[in-house]
Write a protein that holds these residues in place. Structure first.
Motif, PDB file in Angstrom:
ATOM      1  N   ASP A  59      -4.188 -44.391 -28.661  1.00 41.46           N
ATOM      2  CA  ASP A  59      -4.022 -45.578 -28.121  1.00 41.46           C
ATOM      3  C   ASP A  59      -4.690 -47.092 -28.956  1.00 41.46           C
ATOM      4  O   ASP A  59      -4.631 -48.105 -28.603  1.00 41.46           O
ATOM      5  CB  ASP A  59      -5.571 -45.190 -27.723  1.00 41.46           C
ATOM      6  CG  ASP A  59      -5.807 -44.004 -26.496  1.00 41.46           C
ATOM      7  OD1 ASP A  59      -5.144 -43.983 -26.292  1.00 41.46           O
ATOM      8  OD2 ASP A  59      -6.568 -43.665 -25.922  1.00 41.46           O
ATOM      9  N   TRP A  60      -5.158 -46.282 -30.811  1.00 41.10           N
ATOM     10  CA  TRP A  60      -4.934 -47.520 -31.578  1.00 41.10           C
ATOM     11  C   TRP A  60      -3.920 -48.400 -31.845  1.00 41.10           C
ATOM     12  O   TRP A  60      -3.728 -49.445 -31.895  1.00 41.10           O
ATOM     13  CB  TRP A  60      -5.850 -46.810 -32.357  1.00 41.10           C
ATOM     14  CG  TRP A  60      -5.954 -47.746 -33.928  1.00 41.10           C
ATOM     15  CD1 TRP A  60      -7.120 -48.759 -33.882  1.00 41.10           C
ATOM     16  CD2 TRP A  60      -5.212 -48.244 -34.889  1.00 41.10           C
ATOM     17  NE1 TRP A  60      -6.825 -49.294 -35.402  1.00 41.10           N
ATOM     18  CE2 TRP A  60      -6.145 -48.860 -35.624  1.00 41.10           C
ATOM     19  CE3 TRP A  60      -3.998 -47.540 -35.148  1.00 41.10           C
ATOM     20  CZ2 TRP A  60      -5.561 -49.857 -36.684  1.00 41.10           C
ATOM     21  CZ3 TRP A  60      -3.452 -48.209 -36.615  1.00 41.10           C
ATOM     22  CH2 TRP A  60      -4.486 -48.777 -37.245  1.00 41.10           C
ATOM     23  N   MET A  61      -2.777 -47.256 -31.833  1.00 40.39           N
ATOM     24  CA  MET A  61      -1.656 -47.671 -32.165  1.00 40.39           C
ATOM     25  C   MET A  61      -1.265 -48.707 -31.222  1.00 40.39           C
ATOM     26  O   MET A  61      -0.210 -49.939 -31.392  1.00 40.39           O
ATOM     27  CB  MET A  61      -0.631 -47.233 -32.655  1.00 40.39           C
ATOM     28  CG  MET A  61      -0.559 -45.932 -34.113  1.00 40.39           C
ATOM     29  SD  MET A  61      -0.409 -46.916 -34.821  1.00 40.39           S
ATOM     30  CE  MET A  61       1.239 -47.208 -35.243  1.00 40.39           C
ATOM     31  N   LYS A  62      -1.079 -48.023 -29.887  1.00 33.05           N
ATOM     32  CA  LYS A  62      -0.560 -49.035 -28.691  1.00 33.05           C
ATOM     33  C   LYS A  62      -1.176 -50.310 -28.576  1.00 33.05           C
ATOM     34  O   LYS A  62      -1.285 -51.574 -28.817  1.00 33.05           O
ATOM     35  CB  LYS A  62      -0.651 -48.227 -27.917  1.00 33.05           C
ATOM     36  CG  LYS A  62      -0.232 -49.266 -26.019  1.00 33.05           C
ATOM     37  CD  LYS A  62      -0.363 -48.538 -25.065  1.00 33.05           C
ATOM     38  CE  LYS A  62       0.319 -48.914 -23.800  1.00 33.05           C
ATOM     39  NZ  LYS A  62      -0.038 -48.259 -22.580  1.00 33.05           N
ATOM     40  N   SER A  63      -2.630 -50.466 -28.568  1.00 31.11           N
ATOM     41  CA  SER A  63      -3.943 -51.827 -29.136  1.00 31.11           C
ATOM     42  C   SER A  63      -3.975 -52.403 -30.080  1.00 31.11           C
ATOM     43  O   SER A  63      -3.594 -54.216 -29.567  1.00 31.11           O
ATOM     44  CB  SER A  63      -4.992 -51.385 -28.396  1.00 31.11           C
ATOM     45  OG  SER A  63      -5.272 -50.222 -29.437  1.00 31.11           O
ATOM     46  N   SER A  64      -3.215 -51.904 -31.301  1.00 26.26           N
ATOM     47  CA  SER A  64      -2.718 -52.460 -32.351  1.00 26.26           C
ATOM     48  C   SER A  64      -1.918 -53.258 -32.654  1.00 26.26           C
ATOM     49  O   SER A  64      -1.499 -53.727 -33.293  1.00 26.26           O
ATOM     50  CB  SER A  64      -4.016 -51.739 -33.406  1.00 26.26           C
ATOM     51  OG  SER A  64      -4.785 -51.798 -32.555  1.00 26.26           O
ATOM     52  N   TYR A  65      -0.704 -52.513 -32.532  1.00 25.94           N
ATOM     53  CA  TYR A  65       0.477 -52.718 -32.773  1.00 25.94           C
ATOM     54  C   TYR A  65       1.040 -52.347 -31.949  1.00 25.94           C
ATOM     55  O   TYR A  65       3.023 -52.930 -32.609  1.00 25.94           O
ATOM     56  CB  TYR A  65       0.814 -51.906 -33.979  1.00 25.94           C
ATOM     57  CG  TYR A  65       0.206 -52.004 -34.902  1.00 25.94           C
ATOM     58  CD1 TYR A  65       0.926 -52.676 -36.013  1.00 25.94           C
ATOM     59  CD2 TYR A  65      -0.743 -51.231 -35.495  1.00 25.94           C
ATOM     60  CE1 TYR A  65      -0.098 -53.589 -37.611  1.00 25.94           C
ATOM     61  CE2 TYR A  65      -1.736 -51.566 -37.031  1.00 25.94           C
ATOM     62  CZ  TYR A  65      -1.507 -52.298 -37.444  1.00 25.94           C
ATOM     63  OH  TYR A  65      -1.971 -52.223 -39.016  1.00 25.94           O
ATOM     64  N   ASN A  66       0.704 -52.333 -30.270  1.00 20.35           N
ATOM     65  CA  ASN A  66       2.220 -52.415 -29.593  1.00 20.35           C
ATOM     66  C   ASN A  66       3.035 -51.231 -29.485  1.00 20.35           C
ATOM     67  O   ASN A  66       4.421 -51.538 -29.487  1.00 20.35           O
ATOM     68  CB  ASN A  66       2.673 -54.099 -29.306  1.00 20.35           C
ATOM     69  CG  ASN A  66       3.081 -53.799 -27.832  1.00 20.35           C
ATOM     70  OD1 ASN A  66       2.384 -52.596 -27.011  1.00 20.35           O
ATOM     71  ND2 ASN A  66       4.379 -54.151 -27.344  1.00 20.35           N
TER      72      ASN A  66
END
Length: 242
Positions: A59-66
């Motif tokens: 979730d974090w990689m998607k929201s922070s770096y797409n």
């Protein structure tokens, strides 16, 4: 004031183990065996179950770096289920499309170790010598994740402490209600006992009065019987004369 103290006590109990470990949230260089070869990686240990950390990382990689991690690939030593994002744009790492990978293992039930590595393709992986810029960018990414994971862990610990506090307060209220009910029941029983004692005393007085009356009644009965017998005797005597 008492609630605040109890909350801080519970919170301290949750945070102390995390603060005691020097390795937690410290990003270090390491290696991961991928496709039967060692690959340079950045690793960090964080609080939490491996399954929860894995979900948070995605979730974090998607929201922070797409960066959208998917499951796939094969690790060495018979391990599988690696997270990967093949040929994805990651401008913080490189202006080119890159392959990013992540693995999560569990050194213990409450700690997860995250290893992040990457490359331009299946033959070129980032390392601190030949691709220093990209490698350091991965380090920064991993460090950012460590910071986010720390905040999440603390929020989760606080939420758990608040949950325990509410449960403790609820149990306290239940015990107070039970104690009040027992006290009320005890007072009612004591009042009933006093009432029964009073009634017993009244019964004893009445019993004594009844006993005295019974004695008097017996004397009257005996006297009545005696008089009746005398009258019968006189009647019999008169009958004989006539």
């Amino acid at each position: 004031m008492q609630k605040i103290f109890l909350f801080l006590l519970l919170l301290a109990g949750w945070l102390a183990p995390a603060l005691a470990s020097a390795q937690l949230y410290d990003v270090r260089a390491g290696e991961v065996n991928y496709n039967k070869k060692p690959r340079p990686a950045l690793k960090v240990q964080v609080d939490g179950k491996a399954t929860d950390v894995r979900e948070f990382l995605q979730d974090w990689m998607k929201s922070s770096y797409n960066v959208k991690f998917k499951t796939g690939g094969v690790l060495g030593m018979g391990k599988s289920d690696i997270l990967m994002a093949k040929q994805t744009p990651a401008s913080t790492v490189s202006g080119k499309l890159v392959d990013l990978y992540a693995t999560i293992v569990a050194p213990s039930d409450s700690v997860a170790e995250v290893m992040i590595f990457g490359g331009f393709d299946d033959n070129t992986f980032f390392d601190p010598s030949s691709t220093k810029t990209e490698y350091e960018a991965l380090r920064a990414m991993t460090q950012n994740f460590a910071g986010a994971a720390r905040l999440k862990a603390y929020r989760d610990m606080i939420a758990e402490a608040e949950k325990k506090l509410k449960a403790t307060e609820k149990e306290k209220e239940r015990l107070e209600r039970e104690q009040a009910a027992l006290k009320s029941n005890t007072e009612a029983n004591l009042a009933r006992i006093e009432e029964l004692k009073k009634k017993n005393i009244e019964n004893l007085v009445q019993s004594r009065a009844d006993s005295a009356a019974q004695v008097k009644n017996k004397l009257l009965l005996d006297d009545s019987r005696l008089r009746l017998q005398r009258r019968r005797d006189r009647l019999s005597a008169l009958d004989r004369k006539n």
